[in-house]
Motif scaffolding. Sequence first.
Motif, PDB file in Angstrom:
ATOM      1  N   LYS A  33     -25.143   0.781 -11.304  1.00  0.00           N
ATOM      2  CA  LYS A  33     -26.283   1.483 -12.117  1.00  0.00           C
ATOM      3  C   LYS A  33     -25.794   2.726 -12.948  1.00  0.00           C
ATOM      4  CE  LYS A  33     -30.484   3.764 -12.034  1.00  0.00           C
ATOM      5  NZ  LYS A  33     -31.367   3.340 -12.855  1.00  0.00           N
TER       6      LYS A  33
ATOM      7  N   ALA B 203     -39.571  -6.666  -9.989  1.00  0.00           N
ATOM      8  CA  ALA B 203     -39.747  -5.363  -9.327  1.00  0.00           C
ATOM      9  C   ALA B 203     -41.121  -5.564  -8.583  1.00  0.00           C
ATOM     10  CB  ALA B 203     -40.020  -4.396 -10.499  1.00  0.00           C
ATOM     11  N   HIS B 204     -42.249  -6.255  -9.188  1.00  0.00           N
ATOM     12  CA  HIS B 204     -43.697  -6.414  -8.484  1.00  0.00           C
ATOM     13  C   HIS B 204     -43.366  -7.361  -7.287  1.00  0.00           C
ATOM     14  CE1 HIS B 204     -44.743  -5.160 -12.581  1.00  0.00           C
ATOM     15  NE2 HIS B 204     -45.924  -5.002 -11.988  1.00  0.00           N
TER      16      HIS B 204
ATOM     17  N   GLY C 210     -41.273   0.468 -16.826  1.00  0.00           N
ATOM     18  CA  GLY C 210     -41.289   1.568 -15.716  1.00  0.00           C
ATOM     19  C   GLY C 210     -40.906   1.014 -14.267  1.00  0.00           C
ATOM     20  N   SER C 211     -41.161  -0.206 -14.047  1.00  0.00           N
ATOM     21  CA  SER C 211     -40.900  -0.968 -13.116  1.00  0.00           C
ATOM     22  C   SER C 211     -39.575  -1.055 -12.591  1.00  0.00           C
ATOM     23  CB  SER C 211     -41.751  -2.202 -12.506  1.00  0.00           C
ATOM     24  OG  SER C 211     -41.541  -3.091 -13.953  1.00  0.00           O
ATOM     25  N   TYR C 212     -38.997  -1.379 -13.697  1.00  0.00           N
ATOM     26  CA  TYR C 212     -37.423  -1.478 -13.228  1.00  0.00           C
ATOM     27  C   TYR C 212     -36.665  -0.107 -12.997  1.00  0.00           C
ATOM     28  CZ  TYR C 212     -32.635  -0.994 -14.805  1.00  0.00           C
ATOM     29  OH  TYR C 212     -31.371  -0.584 -14.943  1.00  0.00           O
ATOM     30  N   ARG C 213     -37.234   0.760 -13.901  1.00  0.00           N
ATOM     31  CA  ARG C 213     -36.498   2.331 -13.728  1.00  0.00           C
ATOM     32  C   ARG C 213     -36.937   2.745 -12.258  1.00  0.00           C
ATOM     33  NH1 ARG C 213     -38.075   2.772 -18.865  1.00  0.00           N
ATOM     34  NH2 ARG C 213     -40.239   3.443 -18.314  1.00  0.00           N
ATOM     35  N   ASP C 214     -38.373   2.547 -11.881  1.00  0.00           N
ATOM     36  CA  ASP C 214     -38.486   3.015 -10.461  1.00  0.00           C
ATOM     37  C   ASP C 214     -37.602   2.506  -9.299  1.00  0.00           C
ATOM     38  OD1 ASP C 214     -40.438   4.573 -11.467  1.00  0.00           O
ATOM     39  OD2 ASP C 214     -42.202   3.527 -10.632  1.00  0.00           O
ATOM     40  N   LEU C 215     -37.633   1.038  -9.458  1.00  0.00           N
ATOM     41  CA  LEU C 215     -36.847   0.068  -8.600  1.00  0.00           C
ATOM     42  C   LEU C 215     -35.173   0.563  -8.213  1.00  0.00           C
ATOM     43  CD1 LEU C 215     -38.239  -2.050  -6.584  1.00  0.00           C
ATOM     44  CD2 LEU C 215     -39.770  -1.078  -8.423  1.00  0.00           C
ATOM     45  N   THR C 216     -35.034   0.944  -9.434  1.00  0.00           N
ATOM     46  CA  THR C 216     -33.149   0.922  -9.274  1.00  0.00           C
ATOM     47  C   THR C 216     -32.881   2.441  -9.278  1.00  0.00           C
ATOM     48  OG1 THR C 216     -33.262   1.162 -11.792  1.00  0.00           O
ATOM     49  CG2 THR C 216     -32.802  -0.977 -10.472  1.00  0.00           C
ATOM     50  N   ARG C 217     -34.007   3.537  -9.249  1.00  0.00           N
ATOM     51  CA  ARG C 217     -33.585   4.836  -9.487  1.00  0.00           C
ATOM     52  C   ARG C 217     -32.448   5.401  -8.542  1.00  0.00           C
ATOM     53  NH1 ARG C 217     -35.387   9.732  -7.191  1.00  0.00           N
ATOM     54  NH2 ARG C 217     -37.059   8.545  -6.136  1.00  0.00           N
TER      55      ARG C 217
ATOM     56  N   PHE D 124     -36.072 -10.180 -14.141  1.00  0.00           N
ATOM     57  CA  PHE D 124     -35.322  -9.103 -13.676  1.00  0.00           C
ATOM     58  C   PHE D 124     -35.999  -7.759 -13.712  1.00  0.00           C
ATOM     59  CE2 PHE D 124     -32.272  -5.725 -14.517  1.00  0.00           C
ATOM     60  CZ  PHE D 124     -31.879  -5.518 -13.172  1.00  0.00           C
ATOM     61  N   THR D 125     -36.457  -7.207 -14.873  1.00  0.00           N
ATOM     62  CA  THR D 125     -37.169  -6.099 -15.110  1.00  0.00           C
ATOM     63  C   THR D 125     -38.482  -6.074 -14.467  1.00  0.00           C
ATOM     64  OG1 THR D 125     -37.704  -6.406 -17.349  1.00  0.00           O
ATOM     65  CG2 THR D 125     -35.456  -5.590 -17.188  1.00  0.00           C
TER      66      THR D 125
ATOM     67  N   ARG E 270     -44.836   1.544  -5.863  1.00  0.00           N
ATOM     68  CA  ARG E 270     -45.932   1.654  -6.867  1.00  0.00           C
ATOM     69  C   ARG E 270     -46.439   0.346  -7.355  1.00  0.00           C
ATOM     70  NH1 ARG E 270     -46.269   2.057 -12.175  1.00  0.00           N
ATOM     71  NH2 ARG E 270     -43.942   1.574 -12.574  1.00  0.00           N
ATOM     72  N   VAL E 271     -45.891  -0.514  -7.781  1.00  0.00           N
ATOM     73  CA  VAL E 271     -46.385  -1.763  -8.491  1.00  0.00           C
ATOM     74  C   VAL E 271     -46.889  -2.689  -7.404  1.00  0.00           C
ATOM     75  CG1 VAL E 271     -45.210  -1.328 -10.780  1.00  0.00           C
ATOM     76  CG2 VAL E 271     -44.074  -2.676  -8.993  1.00  0.00           C
TER      77      VAL E 271
ATOM     78  N   ASP F  11     -41.777   5.090  -5.240  1.00  0.00           N
ATOM     79  CA  ASP F  11     -41.222   4.378  -6.432  1.00  0.00           C
ATOM     80  C   ASP F  11     -41.280   3.109  -6.004  1.00  0.00           C
ATOM     81  OD1 ASP F  11     -40.956   6.574  -7.868  1.00  0.00           O
ATOM     82  OD2 ASP F  11     -38.774   6.618  -7.763  1.00  0.00           O
ATOM     83  N   LEU F  12     -40.654   2.823  -4.750  1.00  0.00           N
ATOM     84  CA  LEU F  12     -40.458   1.360  -4.469  1.00  0.00           C
ATOM     85  C   LEU F  12     -41.761   0.424  -4.243  1.00  0.00           C
ATOM     86  CD1 LEU F  12     -37.758  -0.274  -3.679  1.00  0.00           C
ATOM     87  CD2 LEU F  12     -37.620   2.279  -4.297  1.00  0.00           C
TER      88      LEU F  12
END
Lengths: 279, 279
Positions: free
Chosen positions: A271, A185-186, B207-214, A180-181, A214-215, A211-212
């Motif tokens: 959130k 995201a990737h 960081g990826s989780y934080r970016d994706l859910t901000r 999940f985390t 970046r990875v 942000d969406l």
Amino acid sequence: MKIAIIGLGLIGGSMAKAIKENTDHIVYGYDRKDTVIKKAQLIGAIDQALTDNLLKECDLTIVALYPKAAVDYIREHQEMFKKGSIVLDCCGVKQIVCSQVEPMALKQGFVFIGGHPMAGLEHSGFDHAKKALFKNASMILTPTKGSVQDVEKVKDLFTAIGFTNLQIATPQEHDQMIAFTSQLAHAVSSAYIKSPAAIKHKGFSAGSYRDLTRVAKLNEDMWTELFLDNSDYLAEEIDGIADRLKEYSAAIKAKDGETLRSLLKDGREKKAMIDGEIF
Amino acid sequence: MKIAIIGLGLIGGSMAKAIKENTDHIVYGYDRKDTVIKKAQLIGAIDQALTDNLLKECDLTIVALYPKAAVDYIREHQEMFKKGSIVLDCCGVKQIVCSQVEPMALKQGFVFIGGHPMAGLEHSGFDHAKKALFKNASMILTPTKGSVQDVEKVKDLFTAIGFTNLQIATPQEHDQMIAFTSQLAHAVSSAYIKSPAAIKHKGFSAGSYRDLTRVAKLNEDMWTELFLDNSDYLAEEIDGIADRLKEYSAAIKAKDGETLRSLLKDGREKKAMIDGEIF
């Protein structure tokens, strides 16, 4: 302690640099590229190139390879690890690694602790490794058989090199949460950037776009292996978000403001709850 | 110039503060909340409360309301705007606003320029408004009928209050791009946070989780209106990413490393190309 580091890429190289910078431990390094070993020695990231004889003296062996290569390395060297010494991997998946290595540890008398340093960059390799990579990062440990004293030993080391959050989990918990985390995201970021509109976005981009996506800049060899090694949890997460997204588009297409508002409100409240702001 | 600002929320309030901070223009402000007008006047964000008589003198009217309210305001006041003066909205959708307001502008002799300041916060309202909100931000203008001189006038103003990138587009281009760069990001973020695993993620977050859910933390009233006002483009974007995500999960479930690697590689290459790093 005498510490062996196997694989001097981004993670292993940063471990070496951080340990030499912050502690008095002796570090022996191995990498499949000879030039990397030489470079690491020249800049003082390792004390010496690792040999089989030196490996036998080590109190801690940190294996910083991709999952399959990590398991293979440990299998091939299982008889060389000093009895009672600690072997720790750095893989982003834990069940597949721990389930294979633990029987070797029990049989050979070394202590295996699964580890996942939650740090990374969009770049890989020793040249991008840096001694501050782990500053304020989380280290997840899955010490299924290690004693408290053994875990304390690696905890002290990781705290010394910058980690500020040590998380203890079972391999199964780790893999479920990381799906999940991090892995999701990737996958989402990679799928996001493939919109046909992406190529024309210059000048329209906002922080949310950055942000969406970046990875999306990832190492596909490593992530393919990680994704397949955690396929059940990750496929469930991906299907879950894809299905939820279809609820949003259905409400939008139906011009159903009430449903759409409640979908968005639910997300906002989740959130806030998860970030600890309400309830 | 004499400038009227309609709606002293996050955007209108920040416009008022930024204009008074950085220019010598006179600012008249209106908000449906009386206390907000008083507060704005007391802290010097506006020179005076706006009246119908003052509105008739204004060279520029900035309407910082949600789309429907913005169109309604302009419709109700269309006969009051000074001939040749500029009216500019700040809505995150442009086709639905421009198509309704342009006929009024032509008929009444004022100049309408669509505007979308690409700045925002996860908070709304005058109390969160700040004079530096637009620093280094992008302003998108859709001046379908305005003359170059009119556009120059607003460009000078927006440059003075911090915007560093002015983008000119048609309303249709704007809506298509914003569906991808901003609205899709909010929908994905909202859907992401709803994973059943989310509640347990503490200590595993990266960081990826934080970016994706901000941006899951959004104002559902505003975003519902924006989403529905751009339903065609946005539904297409959402369905697109949902369908692409299913390709990833299918490859993962089939343990098809070759397909998965090529999906990830394609995403990495598109990200690099779009960010201008290769080709």
